[in-house]
Design an enzyme around this catalytic site. Structure first.
Site: not given
Ligand code: PSU
Ligand code: MN
Length: 302
Positions: A24, A84, A105, A137, A140-141, A158
């Site tokens: 990614e 993003k 992702v 929340d 979408a991953d 995470k």
């Molecule tokens: N984990 C990290 N650094 C990041 C991300 C995850 O340590 O930058 C990013 C990845 O690209 C993941 C995204 O797909 O955050 C998820 O964001 P959201 O929670 O908004 O879906």
């Molecule tokens: Mn989100």
């Protein structure tokens, strides 16, 4: 439909059935890691994939074009300021010709799977956020893993997410979660969340056998790889930092797609930068494991 433009090298590798590992671009942009750690992360991931005998394929939207595999001179561009791009943002980034859309992702698995790439490496997956029962929340991953035929390799999800619910969600949408030589779902900076993974595998060929036997024509699977022991952070300290950072998000109205970059930045500050080498180590290690799997996929198909 997504029709990514492949670099010549990635196109040739796909034609010839050579191993390819997708990456990614969000983690390498200013949304994922501070400079110059982001450049180091990219270099180490690219080098790990090449030295394991695979071709790296970074995803991004550049000048409104969905890309899979970048030229060396383009790597500079993904280290900078980004918008993003989750999977749903890809069509917008294309139509509005975004200069640099950093793929998450969800966008990356959609792009890589569209080109038939079988393996994707990331740092940490997005997931169900704490308090999602109120905010709704959910990254979408998770749905992207359920809807694209690709093996995602990550250090779990995470730590600031609701990890039990994240695992439940993956179960609901039918995504196999396989612990790589490990019984526990990793929590990114730490090797175990205390939650067991449903299954474990010891080798790349086992992973390929599972991938081959997936029950749906276009769904994927998750391989979770714990951070190397020598890079692991202290879980108790991290928990305290995370709670504070999430409280701050609440107080200052940080929501949605902005939560992840905000919390990552706060963790960096609160651990005196120690989260950064940990992040680099796990991203590189995931790339190493993903490369082994990609090599096994290519051997299986030949
Ligand atoms: N984990 C990290 N650094 C990041 C991300 C995850 O340590 O930058 C990013 C990845 O690209 C993941 C995204 O797909 O955050 C998820 O964001 P959201 O929670 O908004 O879906
Ligand atoms: Mn989100």
């Amino acid at each position: 439909m997504i029709e990514p433009v492949l670099s010549e090298e990635v196109a040739a590798a796909q034609r010839e059935g050579l191993p390819v590992v997708a990456l990614e671009s969000t983690i390498f942009s200013n949304l994922g890691l501070p400079s110059p750690a982001n450049a180091e992360a990219l270099d180490r991931c690219l080098a790990a994939i090449r030295s394991g005998g695979a071709v790296p394929a970074v995803t991004a939207v550049l000048d409104g074009v969905v890309r899979l595999g970048l030229q060396p001179h383009e790597h500079e561009r993904i280290l900078g300021a980004a918008q993003k791009v989750a999977e749903r943002d890809v069509p917008v980034a294309v139509a509005q010709r975004w200069d640099f859309g950093a793929t998450t992702v969800s966008a990356s698995v959609a792009i890589a799977a569209a080109a038939g790439v079988a393996v994707f490496a990331t740092g940490g997956l997005g997931g169900v956020h704490r308090g999602a029962e109120i905010s709704g929340d959910v990254s979408a991953d998770l749905d992207a893993l359920a809807n694209h035929r690709i093996i995602t390799v990550s250090a779990g999800a995470k730590a600031f997410l609701d990890l039990p619910r994240t695992l439940e969600y993956l179960e609901t949408v039918g995504v196999p979660v396989i612990g790589w030589r490990h019984d526990w779902f990793p929590a990114f900076y730490t090797r175990s969340s205390g939650l067991p993974v449903p299954h474990r595998a010891e080798s790349a060929s086992e992973i390929v056998a599972i991938f081959t036997a997936l029950t749906r024509p276009s769904s994927g699977m998750l391989v979770t790889v714990p951070i190397p022991e020598d890079a692991e952070l202290d879980a108790a300290h991290l928990d305290a930092v995370l709670s504070d950072a999430l409280d701050e998000c609440d107080r200052s109205g940080v929501t949605g797609a902005a939560v992840t970059p905000y919390v990552l930045a706060r963790i960096g500050e609160a651990t005196d930068g120690r989260s950064i080498p940990a992040n680099l180590a796990l991203a590189e290690h995931n790339a190493v494991v993903a490369t082994d799997i990609a090599v096994a996929v290519a051997a299986d198909q030949s």
